[in-house]
Write an enzyme that holds these catalytic residues in place. Structure first.
Site: not given
Ligand code: NAI
Ligand code: OAA
Length: 322
Positions: A155, A183
């Protein structure tokens, strides 16, 4: 250094792991051992990522562990980046999402408590990031609470980029930007103290309507805009922000302010322990909150709105913490 990363088969990690192994996070002279966690059915995919890591022949990559057991993944970890989370599926209410992730982060918090380095630096990326970090912190009573942080850096970086585009100035010169709170779209990107090459950002932009009605919502809804455009959520930019967050925490910010989601100590009347985006500087592996900033009426109402959302999330998972 041992770097535990969860969600290793996912899209953020497909960018993140290569940059950690390349030295972008901890420095070009710091060997790393990656300790990768994902759920059992995802382990073959993690092995594929490990094959690609091997094929990069990174000189700094001193070892890789792949596991579906948090107790193994977090063993002696110096850094833990918790990316893995349960995504919202069709028909799932926000409450269900909190519940599903609450279950994950209580287990991972306890595993960190029992196995990680006492100095472990934990960054929660998986959403809802602030509340997941709160759950992990509360599930790890033997670790210092300041070791638990949530990612607001994406952000912060989004806000930097919007300001640079609006003013036509380079990102390098922007200082003292803050993103307060959760967030989520309720976050409050605050330009009141920000400067570019020493000049006030608000003064340069000189358009309060733009700041309040365009800038703040654009930053807040950027994640949704990317999902809309890409059909997938932000991954490379999220990985980049995770790199920035840990890099700065470990190696310092040279006096520059950055935003981290940290457990409040009551600063700015944010209740203690609430994981809230705050302005910090980092030095010698510790962050220090910038205190004493004036909070005007508009800012207080924005800060209270994002706090109210966090309080609601906290109430929704209170039963998981016993
Ligand atoms: N804080 C931030 O600024 C942001 C947060 N996110 C969040 O990050 C997270 C991950 O995003 P992506 O990699 O795109 O998702 P993704 O769905 O591609 O990957 C998530 C991975 O986590 C694994 N997973 C699920 N439960 C698990 C557990 N108990 N232990 C270990 N691994 C587990 C899944 O099997 C998968 O491989 C999402 O919650 C998304 O919303 C995404 C973008 C920005
Ligand atoms: O909105 C979502 O799921 C992914 C996220 O947290 C971001 O891009 O800030």
């Amino acid at each position: 250094m041992r770097v535990a990363v969860t969600g290793a088969a996912g899209q953020i990690c497909y960018s993140l792991l290569f940059r950690i192994a390349n030295g972008d996070m901890l420095g070009k002279d710091q060997p790393v051992i990656l300790q990768l966690l994902d759920i059992t059915p995802a382990l073959p995919a993690v092995q594929g990522v490990v094959m690609e890591l091997e094929d990069c022949a990174f000189p700094l990559l001193a070892g890789v562990v792949v596991t579906d057991d948090p107790n193994v993944a977090f063993k002696d970890a110096d850094i833990a980046v918790l990316v893995g989370a349960r995504p919202r599926s069709k028909g799932m209410e926000r409450k269900d999402l909190l519940e599903a992730n609450g279950a994950i982060f209580t287990v991972q918090g306890k595993a960190l408590n029992d196995h990680a380095s006492r100095n472990v630096k934990v960054l929660v990326v998986g959403n809802p990031a602030n509340t997941n970090a709160y759950i992990a912190m509360k599930s790890a009573p033997d670790l210092p609470r300041e070791n638990f942080t949530a990612m607001l850096r994406l952000d912060h970086n989004r806000a930097l980029s919007q300001i640079a585009a609006k003013t036509g100035k380079s990102i390098d010169g922007i200082e003292k930007l803050i993103v307060w709170g959760n967030h989520s779209p309720t976050m409050y990107p605050d330009t009141r103290f920000a400067t570019i090459d020493g000049e006030s950002v608000d003064g340069l932009i000189n358009d309060q309507a733009w700041t309040r009605e365009t800038f703040i919502p654009t930053v807040g809804k950027r994640g949704a805009a990317i999902i809309e455009a890409r059909g997938l959520s932000s991954a490379a930019s999220a990985a980049n922000a995770a790199i920035d967050h840990i890099h700065d925490w470990v190696l310092g910010t040279n006096g520059q302010w950055v935003t981290m989601g940290i457990p409040s100590n009551g600063e700015y009347d944010i209740p203690a322990d609430t994981l809230y985006g705050m302005p910090v500087t980092c030095e010698n592996g510790k962050y220090t909150v910038i205190t004493g900033l004036e909070i005007d009426e508009f800012s207080r109402s924005k800060m209270n709105a994002t706090l109210a959302e966090l309080e609601e999330e906290k109430a929704g998972i209170a039963h998981l913490l016993g």
